[in-house]
Design a protein around this motif. Structure first.
Motif, short mmCIF file in Angstrom:
data_model
loop_
_atom_site.label_atom_id
_atom_site.label_comp_id
_atom_site.label_asym_id
_atom_site.label_seq_id
_atom_site.Cartn_x
_atom_site.Cartn_y
_atom_site.Cartn_z
N ASP A 1 0.88 -1.05 -0.05
CA ASP A 1 0.00 -0.12 0.10
C ASP A 1 1.08 1.35 -0.11
OD1 ASP A 1 -1.80 2.05 0.58
OD2 ASP A 1 -2.34 1.35 2.48
N GLU A 2 0.78 1.81 -1.20
CA GLU A 2 1.68 3.15 -1.20
C GLU A 2 1.09 4.15 -0.06
OE1 GLU A 2 0.52 5.76 -4.80
OE2 GLU A 2 -0.62 3.69 -5.25
N TYR A 3 0.05 4.21 0.20
CA TYR A 3 -0.57 5.13 1.46
C TYR A 3 -0.51 4.64 2.64
CZ TYR A 3 -2.50 7.39 -3.04
OH TYR A 3 -2.68 7.94 -4.14
N ALA A 4 0.33 3.38 2.84
CA ALA A 4 0.04 2.96 4.15
C ALA A 4 0.52 3.87 5.42
CB ALA A 4 1.15 1.82 4.42
N HIS A 5 1.43 4.69 5.20
CA HIS A 5 1.92 5.72 6.21
C HIS A 5 0.87 6.91 6.43
CE1 HIS A 5 3.31 7.31 2.37
NE2 HIS A 5 3.58 8.43 3.01
N LEU A 6 -0.15 6.91 5.72
CA LEU A 6 -1.24 8.06 5.56
C LEU A 6 -2.66 7.62 6.03
CD1 LEU A 6 -0.12 9.77 2.23
CD2 LEU A 6 0.47 10.50 4.82
N GLN A 7 -2.62 6.36 6.28
CA GLN A 7 -4.15 5.54 6.46
C GLN A 7 -4.52 5.93 7.74
OE1 GLN A 7 -5.82 4.27 4.24
NE2 GLN A 7 -4.54 3.07 2.55
N PRO A 8 -5.64 6.60 7.72
CA PRO A 8 -6.33 6.67 9.05
C PRO A 8 -6.70 5.29 9.45
CG PRO A 8 -7.36 8.13 7.47
CD PRO A 8 -6.54 7.24 6.85
N LEU A 9 -6.94 5.14 11.02
CA LEU A 9 -7.34 3.93 11.58
C LEU A 9 -8.84 3.41 11.09
CD1 LEU A 9 -5.96 4.35 15.23
CD2 LEU A 9 -4.98 2.69 13.09
N HIS A 10 -9.63 4.45 11.06
CA HIS A 10 -11.04 4.03 10.86
C HIS A 10 -11.39 4.06 9.38
CE1 HIS A 10 -11.06 8.57 10.46
NE2 HIS A 10 -12.37 8.41 9.94
N ILE A 11 -10.79 4.66 8.47
CA ILE A 11 -11.15 4.13 7.07
C ILE A 11 -10.07 3.92 6.23
CG2 ILE A 11 -13.31 5.84 7.11
CD1 ILE A 11 -11.22 8.16 5.87
#
Length: 591
Positions: free
Chosen positions: A549-559
């Motif tokens: 996931d290229e956005y792994a470091h940006l993912q919120p916990l709830h979405i």
């Protein structure tokens, strides 16, 4: 073991570095901001900042003004502090960027001024979804659609259900979504009849034909609705089912087998108003008024538009005639018909209908002036009242569809002052519910993160736009713009949710679409499903990401949102979701 430990340390450092590179970071609307609309940016940080200031600069690097950030009480993981910057006072058209005073943090460049004509790109995407003849591939497909089931004709009777649009990355066809898509095309045209291009002919191939491309596409949809209503007591609502889902395939290379071999006949389901399904999973149904009403409203819109175009008068009359008979079908079978599934629990779960009948009655009153239609519209409007997904904290897939009650808007257009005020009040009640949720997060959005959440964000913006037209009040302009901001990159991932829009920005690439997966071709102008609540995402069947996931470091916990072709739940372009953009993109492109 030592080698594994070193590898783990290296991975951790790389991951930490990716966070550091993004922290603090600025979020903007990558598509820019219309001159007279609210303008907001966010600064995201993992620590509290002392009086953060961002400097607005033009494309020449000249400082325009400094803006101090306001700290939000709410914060979404992985950032602990969010600061908003309001620069709405800047209205001069041009290119800008935001930068910290020390120059260490800088936003992407963005525009202030009217949006480009991106609605034309949305129309172009819808064109690539054509079934029967697909102008994107230049090939004919699904020429044997379809065989009637559950209807007044013997099962397996051949009917002509060719044409229409494929629904998404799959090749099913639904009246549920196609009727609304067609209506949005017609309504967008009515907003600015002289403001659309004519670059393709009726087949969708290059070449002018003296009507705008948006009407070529609307006519394609209208013709399919007419085919699904071949006689006054017949209505078909779906062609094919989830037996379609056999991997990616080009439309003319259909591999699904419905019992007659691959690339052969497909079922056409009759709208009975009763539960349907050929296997384990059954739809729910109490009537057909959602489909009959919405289709009647769309055909009445078709009459409004095409009766004014020389050479299309006969076609317009056929639309009006069918609008009347469909409306009568809806009155006889009030209730809703849902989509059918075969081997999976997923289907379109629409369960409202009075809004569609209100829409149809109001449109028929507008073109006939018969008072009984106005009385019907009032009755149906009172039945649905303010009931909407906007009133809920959650909803099922396509429950309470369409996501904007266009019946209320249509009745507002033709009703008396009492009617108008009542419709305004219904819209306002919905928008107040959205506003209350929007106040609880730094992005200022209040839509639900259910499957196809981006459709809901676009719907909020559209309803706020219509409210402003109905009242003259700009009360919900910030709410409108915040939901547009969300779709255009002012979100946790700093990514637009529309393929290749805006240009030269982070947009969905690895989408769940055969043209991308097979041909490696991206199609501009499609809205992807959008982020899901994590609790829903982790329960979706058959999702195994194809890459890290290229956005792994940006993912919120709830979405969660993944730009990955294997994630059909957040990254699949949809027909009606893209059409949901048309009115708002047109509005924001006007001077």
């Amino acid at each position: 073991m030592k080698r594994i430990f070193i590898l783990w340390i290296f991975t951790f450092l790389c991951f930490s570095r990716s966070i550091a590179q993004e922290n603090p970071t600025i979020r903007i609307n990558l598509g820019g901001y219309p001159s007279d609309m609210p303008k907001q940016a966010l600064l995201l940080s993992d620590q509290k900042l002392r009086k953060p200031i961002l400097v607005l600069k033009n494309s020449s690097g000249e400082s325009i003004k400094e803006f101090q950030g306001d700290l939000h009480e709410q914060a979404w993981h992985p950032f602990s502090h969010y600061y908003s910057f309001d620069f709405s006072e800047v209205s001069t058209a041009g290119s800008y960027y935001l930068e910290s005073k020390d120059g260490k943090i800088k936003s992407q460049t963005f525009q202030i001024g009217p949006y480009p004509a991106w609605q034309e790109d949305v129309v172009s995407f819808i064109r690539t979804q054509r079934c029967g003849f697909n102008p994107f591939t230049g090939e004919f497909c699904h020429q044997l659609d379809g065989l009637s089931f559950f209807g007044i004709r013997p099962d397996s009777t051949r009917i002509d259900a060719t044409g229409g649009w494929h629904d998404a990355g799959d090749q099913l066809k639904y009246l549920i979504t196609s009727s609304n898509t067609t209506a949005r095309l017609l309504m967008a045209y009515q907003m600015d009849p002289d403001g659309y291009m004519d670059q393709v002919n009726a087949r969708g191939l290059p070449g002018q034909n003296q009507i705008p491309d948006i009407l070529d596409e609307a006519k394609w949809g209208l013709e399919w609705i007419l085919k699904l209503h071949p006689s006054p007591n017949e209505l078909y609502h779906q062609v094919a089912d989830d037996r379609d889902h056999r991997g990616f395939k080009l439309p003319h290379e259909e591999n699904a087998d419905y019992g007659w071999g691959p690339n052969s006949f497909r079922p056409a389901y009759f709208a009975t108003g009763e539960p349907q399904g050929l296997s384990q999973y059954k739809s729910q149904a109490t009537g057909i008024a959602n489909l009959a009403g919405r289709s009647a409203a769309t055909l009445a819109l078709g009459y409004e538009v095409f009766s004014q175009i020389e050479g299309y008068e006969v076609f317009a009359q056929s639309c009006l005639k069918s609008a009347h008979t469909l409306y009568e079908m809806g009155k006889k079978q009030e209730g809703y018909q849902q989509g059918n599934s075969f081997g999976a629990p997923y289907r379109y779960e629409e369960n409202t209908w009075a809004d569609d009948m209100e829409w149809a009655a109001a449109k028929l009153y507008k073109v006939t002036k018969k008072p009984e239609f106005l009385e019907d519209a009032r009755r149906y409007g009172d039945l649905i009242a303010a009931w909407s997904w906007m009133e809920r904290d959650s909803a099922s897939h396509y429950e309470m569809y369409p996501y904007v009650n266009m019946g209320h808007y249509a009745l507002w257009q033709v009703g008396n002052e009492e009617d108008k005020q009542k419709m305004v009040n219904y819209y306002e009640q919905n928008l107040e519910k959205i506003q209350a949720r929007a106040n609880q997060n730094p992005y200022g959005v209040g839509h639900l993160f259910i499957w196809c959440s981006n459709n809901l964000a676009a719907a909020v913006a559209t309803q706020a736009m219509l409210y402003e037209e109905m009242t003259g009040s700009r009360k919900y302009r910030p709410l409108l713009q915040n939901h547009v901001n969300w779709l255009l990159g002012l979100n946790p991932w700093s990514s637009s949710m529309i393929t290749e829009i805006p240009e030269k920005a982070d947009t969905p690439v690895d989408v769940h679409m055969p043209f991308w997966k097979i041909l490696n071709k991206s199609v501009k102008g499609s809205l992807v499903d959008g982020p899901l609540w994590s609790t829903i995402h982790q329960q979706m069947l058959g999702i195994t990401p194809s890459k890290p996931d290229e956005y792994a470091h940006l993912q919120p916990l709830h979405i969660k949102y993944l730009d990955d072709w294997a994630d059909y739940s957040t990254n699949e372009p949809t027909l009606d979701g893209s059409a949901e953009l048309l009115l708002i993109l047109k509005y924001l492109s006007l001077e």
